[in-house]
Each structure stands twice: as structure tokens, then as C-alpha cells.
Design a protein around this motif. Structure first.
Motif, PDB file in Angstrom:
ATOM      1  N   ASP A 304      -8.366 -30.243  -4.137  1.00 38.00           N
ATOM      2  CA  ASP A 304      -8.441 -28.778  -4.174  1.00 38.00           C
ATOM      3  C   ASP A 304      -7.072 -28.121  -4.002  1.00 38.00           C
ATOM      4  O   ASP A 304      -6.965 -26.917  -3.768  1.00 38.00           O
ATOM      5  CB  ASP A 304      -9.427 -28.244  -3.137  1.00 38.00           C
ATOM      6  N   GLY A 305      -5.980 -28.922  -4.108  1.00 43.09           N
ATOM      7  CA  GLY A 305      -4.648 -28.348  -4.220  1.00 43.09           C
ATOM      8  C   GLY A 305      -3.858 -28.205  -2.942  1.00 43.09           C
ATOM      9  O   GLY A 305      -2.805 -27.559  -2.940  1.00 43.09           O
ATOM     10  N   GLU A 306      -4.285 -28.843  -1.857  1.00 42.82           N
ATOM     11  CA  GLU A 306      -3.531 -28.745  -0.602  1.00 42.82           C
ATOM     12  C   GLU A 306      -2.465 -29.842  -0.540  1.00 42.82           C
ATOM     13  O   GLU A 306      -2.771 -31.026  -0.669  1.00 42.82           O
ATOM     14  CB  GLU A 306      -4.469 -28.886   0.591  1.00 42.82           C
TER      15      GLU A 306
END
Length: 371
Positions: A304-306
């Protein structure tokens, strides 16, 4: 020089032959055999699950195995003259493989256990240096047998320190297995109640699962307990770097080793962990460093892009998940089949650790495993 052997009846679980070995680490476990440095010692070993995963095992067994009996080790071997502060050199002379092996995915276990909650099993036939299986048609895995669990006993002080630090990890919410006498061998309460489980590797080696420790390897292990108290088990016919699903090609095997004692060397040099060396390839060069391969990569970035700077575990998981996706799209393998292939054949290489915040790990699939 003499040859020493611990006779093991493979038709019986360790609990029926407790004099041949143990499934916990403790300095008070009586030696199964003693030897002089230079003697050849022969140690037949049971498989990692102590016979539970034979050819007739069902997915019900894989779903709920008795983990209290993991890993049955043959030994200890008392090496005359070895004492605390020494460095014990263990020369692996030969690892004779069995003809049957297995790879299992046990729910709640393995590197990607959150992605693979269901039981799965691959039954392997080993012959002429290769493993094949009807559960993975079109795949053949080259053999390079080695012992997944191989090492020495701790002394009492190291055992106590280890117990305390692993309990602290549990208290922080981490995963560790505290001492548990259930199905322990030996069953003597004074030993079983405080002995260390065999699951994690430690200063005296143990469950290191290093595939390069096949015949020709020389292990250098710091000695803590008098006599070293060497044991081995958990044999593998072949394994990828990562053993991603928690098992490789598991099997019974017969280990041949020879010992050299380097007096005081561990203490003099401050050697606190396993070291090893060898003078040859562990397998044929095209498999040790694949000539033909397909590789996926993974970053230390969540789906999710972390960004998670310097998180090599996350990068490795992403590389493996990408390889599993690739095998599904281009080979038609189910995710569980692909997961098993990764466990026994895929190598993980750290490709970049300098450029924060994103580490890169590559997963290498040798194409010569496909028939």
C-alpha cells in the motif's frame, strides 16, 4: 583413526530410542558416543518431523502436526579434549540421502504464512542425484544434501542467557518457543523443563539451514560445553536460500563427520558464532550460480506504498511474492505449488542495501530445473 557410529532404527521415532538422540538442547544430555579428534563419526538421522510426514501422510497431518517432536537430532557426540573457549572444526565428509523426501506447508509456519494459511504437501522421489515429484510435474531439483540442524550444546550459562533473551522477545510480542517438556527427549524432568527448543539457530549453530554445508564444508563452532556435545539432524536433499515455506526437501540421511579441536581459538579471537569454509562448489556451477535464470525483485515498500527503510525482510517477502505471481502467470502453477518451488529452488540475493530508503532483494529462479 577409529570409526564411531550411533545405530538408529529408522522405523522407530526418537521417543522409542532415546539413547540415540534428543530434540532439545541441554548440556546435561548424556553423550550417545565419544570420539577422539580425527575419528570418523557416522550419525544416521531421522527427518525433521520424526516420521509424521511419510508417503502416506494426509493433509490433515500436515495441518496439525505434533511440533513438540521437532527436530530429532542424533547425538550428542563427546569430542575428547574439547572444552570451553575452543573452536571445534567439523568436517562434513558425506551426507547419504534417503530415497523419499517431502516439502510441507504447515499452517501458521513459514516466511509467507499470512499469505498461505492452508496445508500443502509435495512428496519427492530421490534417485541419481535428482528429486522429482508427481505433485510438481515437469520439475526436477538437483541434490546437494546437507544437515539443516547441526551444532553443539550450550553450557549452563549460555542456556540461561538464551532462555532469558527469548522470553524477553516473547514479552515484546515476538515469536519464540520457550522451554516445554511435552514430548521432550530426553524426558528427564530436570532436563526437559529447562532445555532449549531446536527451532532457532544460536551461538552454537543448530537450525541454521545453510545449504552450503554439504559434503566438503568445514564448520567452525565455538565450544561452550565440555566435549562440545555435537549433534545433527533435519537433513535436506535440496533447498533454496530461503526455505520460504518453512521446509525444504526434508528427508532421513546418514551424516559422516570428522572433528578437529583448535585449542582456545574461539576465546582468543572472540569468535561467538558459526563460521564455515569450503574449497569447492556446493553444486554444479550452473546451479550454484545459475547460468539460465529468471529473477524478480522486491523493495522495502509495502503493497500500500509505505516506505520501511532498511527492512530487508519486507524486500525479501516482496521478491518472493513477485516470483510466485510470475510462476502462476507463466507456468500455470498454483500459488501453493509456486511457494514450494521457491522453497527448494529459489535463491535470494541482497542486491542493494546502500540507497535508503529502499532496499532491493532479488529472487533467482534457475531455469534448468524445468524438464
Amino acid at each position: 583413526m577409529a570409526t564411531r557410529e550411533v545405530p538408529v532404527d529408522w522405523s522407530k521415532p526418537l521417543g522409542d530410542e532415546p539413547a540415540t538422540g534428543h530434540n532439545r538442547w541441554h548440556p546435561d544430555i548424556p553423550p550417545a558416543v565419544a570420539c577422539d579428534p580425527g575419528d570418523e563419526v557416522v550419525l544416521p538421522s531421522r527427518d525433521a518431523f520424526d516420521g509424521q510426514m511419510g508417503p502416506d501422510a494426509t493433509l490433515e497431518t500436515v495441518a496439525a502436526p505434533n511440533l513438540n517432536v521437532v527436530h530429532p537430532l542424533t547425538g550428542p557426540v563427546y569430542v575428547n579434549g574439547a572444552e570451553s573457549g575452543d573452536l571445534l572444526e567439523v568436517e562434513v565428509l558425506e551426507v547419504e540421502p534417503d530415497r523419499y523426501g517431502y516439502t510441507v506447508q504447515v499452517p501458521g509456519f513459514g516466511f509467507l504464512r499470512d499469505h498461505f494459511p492452508d496445508p500443502f504437501m509435495v512428496r519427492w522421489r530421490m534417485a541419481d542425484g535428482w528429486a522429482t515429484s508427481d505433485d510438481l510435474p515437469g520439475i526436477r531439483i538437483p541434490g546437494a544434501p546437507f544437515m539443516g540442524t547441526i551444532g553443539l550444546a550450550p553450557d549452563r550459562r549460555l542456556m540461561e542467557v538464551t532462555t532469558a533473551r527469548e522470553q524477553a522477545a516473547i514479552d515484546r510480542g515476538g515469536f519464540a518457543l520457550p522451554p516445554d517438556p511435552t514430548d521432550a527427549v530426553p524426558s528427564d524432568e530436570a532436563i526437559a523443563a529447562e532445555a532449549l527448543r531446536t527451532i532457532p539457530p544460536r551461538e552454537t549453530a543448530g537450525n541454521v539451514d545453510i545449504k552450503q554445508l554439504s559434503a566438503g564444508a568445514r564448520l567452525l563452532i565455538p565450544v561452550y560445553a565440555e566435549g562440545g556435545l555435537f549433534s545433527a539432524g533435519d537433513a535436506h536433499f535440496a533447498q533454496g536460500d530461503s526455505e520460504t515455506c518453512g521446509t525444504a526437501i526434508e528427508m532421513r540421511a546418514t551424516l559422516h563427520v570428522r572433528f578437529t579441536v583448535h585449542k582456545g581459538l574461539a576465546a582468543a579471537r572472540g569468535i561467538r558464532d558459526l563460521q564455515f569454509a569450503r574449497d569447492d562448489y556446493v553444486v554444479a556451477p550452473e546451479f550454484s550460480a545459475p547460468r539460465r535464470f529468471f529473477a524478480t525483485t522486491g523493495l522495502s515498500v509495502t503493497r500500500d506504498g509505505e516506505n520501511r527503510p532498511e527492512d530487508l525482510t519486507l524486500a525479501a517477502r516482496n521478491a518472493l511474492l513477485n516470483m510466485i505471481d510470475h510462476l502462476g502467470h507463466h507456468g500455470g502453477w498454483t500459488p501453493q505449488q509456486a511457494y514450494a518451488i521457491c522453497s527448494v529452488a529459489v535463491d535470494l540475493k541482497v542486491s542493494e542495501v546502500v540507497d535508503v530508503p529502499n532496499f532491493v532483494v532479488s529472487a533467482f529462479l534457475p531455469l534448468d530445473i524445468f524438464t
